[in-house]
Design an enzyme around this catalytic site. Structure first.
Site, mmCIF file in Angstrom:
data_model
loop_
_atom_site.group_PDB
_atom_site.id
_atom_site.type_symbol
_atom_site.label_atom_id
_atom_site.label_comp_id
_atom_site.label_asym_id
_atom_site.label_seq_id
_atom_site.Cartn_x
_atom_site.Cartn_y
_atom_site.Cartn_z
ATOM 1 N N PRO A 74 0.838 -1.201 0.000
ATOM 2 C CA PRO A 74 0.000 0.000 0.000
ATOM 3 C C PRO A 74 0.872 1.250 0.000
ATOM 4 C CG PRO A 74 -0.637 -1.531 1.748
ATOM 5 C CD PRO A 74 0.691 -1.981 1.224
ATOM 6 N N CYS A 75 0.354 2.318 -0.564
ATOM 7 C CA CYS A 75 1.108 3.577 -0.596
ATOM 8 C C CYS A 75 0.401 4.607 0.268
ATOM 9 C CB CYS A 75 1.222 4.105 -2.027
ATOM 10 S SG CYS A 75 2.005 5.722 -2.124
#
Length: 441
Positions: A74-75
């Site tokens: 995830p960012c």
């Protein structure tokens, strides 16, 4: 036997792509570690791979020796790191966990495949992306950056994702290049017509190819919603909904709550005024902001010069399609009340499947409007029909919206196998003409 780890695994989409490519090339592999924090995703993963992934990656101190690392990390925003520590510092983000585990490894994996959203490349003016590339290079990896659209890999979905293909000690050789593909379903159809490929069902499958012949009645639109759709179409067949979006704050190929009579049936002049307001309120000479823009009576008269404008506006306010404050008017949007927010065009590709709205994608099949089924959603991501889905529909839609397109991952690995010796068997056939260095996008 190639060993790999599967981090931020979700339901195993990247692993499924690797497995598909390795099966085609008769390469034996073994997953020696997997990690996924979401409990429902863990359950789906266990259904398909016979193992329950470890939970929070932040609690993992080290990984078993492996040849390949898979990670759809995830960012999160890097804002805090950027302001406090400089943009080369990735602490406080989940990418840091990849960095930490690689840094602690006695034997680094030879290959990494990292997947993320396209927006990572432009987040915070590109500094987030630059920080990640710098860290990977400092860990000893050459990086090939690819922006790929699933619609170019046999998946009828417009899904652009970023893939970082990393090789220890050198930039990996790849013949595959970044390609954003058609930006929407209409341009996709035009491109097929221009190239004479519209009747090719193999290389360019369309939504019609993933539809189930018989579906449970629970996926059909309710009679009330069908009645409203029929009213909005004004005698046109329900197939006219192909490619139509149901949205209150955009024009174009759309239907709105006032077209459907969601809050009460509107007269023709009321519908016409609302449609005109939606189109004109976004014009820059009324202000630079977009969706929250409110217009005065005088501004509305510039594009709606009818004598009954005051009465029409008052009626729309009473029906709650408009709100009025300080002599200004703004549409009241009710998008979440639509059972379907986008009807897919069976002769084209789907819009991007996302976790929040996958359950509200629809299709008109044999004259019947309905939502797409979980299995159809899985097919839009290229999962084979033997891939087991979670028994809870809500979990399935959410998981698939967060997943990767399996054939895209498979194509990357097949390309790697054809053009790189390590960690693959040296004696596998190679195409010398494809030994090109991939330029970072």
């Amino acid at each position: 036997m190639l060993k790999f780890v599967d981090l931020f695994a979700g339901i195993g989409g990247i692993r499924e792509g690797l497995k598909l490519a390795f099966q085609r090339r008769s390469i034996a592999s073994e997953c020696v570690f997997s990690s996924e924090i979401d409990k429902k995703a863990q359950e789906t993963y266990e259904l398909n791979f016979g193992e329950t992934p470890a939970g929070d990656i932040r609690l993992v101190e080290e990984l078993p020796d492996h040849d390949i690392m898979l990670a759809g990390f995830p960012c999160q925003a890097f804002s805090y790191a950027g302001k406090q520590k400089g943009f080369a510092d990735t602490r406080g983000t989940l990418f840091f966990e990849i960095e930490r585990l690689l840094g602690n490894a006695e034997n680094k994996p030879r290959l990494l495949l990292l997947e993320n959203v396209r927006g990572l490349t432009t987040h915070d003016g590109g500094r987030t992306y630059a920080a990640i590339l710098l860290k990977l290079e400092r860990l000893g990896y050459g990086v090939c950056s690819l922006l790929l659209n699933s619609s170019n890999f046999g998946v009828p979905q417009n899904r652009v994702r970023l893939y970082l293909v990393c090789s220890l000690g050198r930039v990996p050789r790849l013949s595959i290049k970044s390609d954003l593909g058609a930006p929407d379903s209409h341009k996709f159809k035009r491109s097929l017509l221009q190239d004479g490929l519209f009747h090719s069902n193999i290389k360019y499958p369309r939504v019609s190819n993933i539809l189930e012949e018989h579906v449970d009645k629970k996926y059909l639109c309710t009679p009330l919603f069908v009645e409203r759709l029929t009213r909005a179409l004004k005698g046109k067949p329900l197939e006219s909904l192909h490619g139509v979006r149901l949205i209150d704050y955009r024009g174009g190929n759309s239907l709105h709550s006032w077209n459907l009579g969601m809050k009460g049936i509107c007269a023709e002049n009321e519908i016409a005024l609302m449609d005109a307001l939606i189109v004109n309120r976004r014009k820059k000479y009324f202000g630079s902001h977009q969706d929250g823009k409110m217009l005065t009576m005088e501004q509305i008269r510039t594009f709606w010069p009818h004598q009954d404008v005051e009465e029409t506006l008052a009626s729309l306010v009473q029906k709650r399609y408009l709100k009025s404050a300080g002599g200004k008017y703004n549409p009241v949007c009710g998008n979440m009340s639509f059972e379907v927010f986008k009807f897919l065009d069976p002769s084209s590709i789907a819009i991007t499947v996302v976790s929040s709205d996958a359950h509200r994608l629809g299709v008109v099949q044999n004259g019947v409007p309905r939502r797409i089924t979980p299995r159809e959603c899985a097919r839009l991501q290229g999962f084979p029909d033997e891939f087991a889905l979670h028994p809870d529909d809500a979990s399935v839609y959410r998981q698939l919206g967060n997943s990767v397109s399996v054939p895209t991952v498979a194509a990357i690995f097949e390309d790697l196998i054809m053009n790189n010796e390590l960690p693959f068997d040296r004696h596998l056939p190679r195409k010398s003409s494809c030994n090109l260095l991939c330029e970072a996008s």
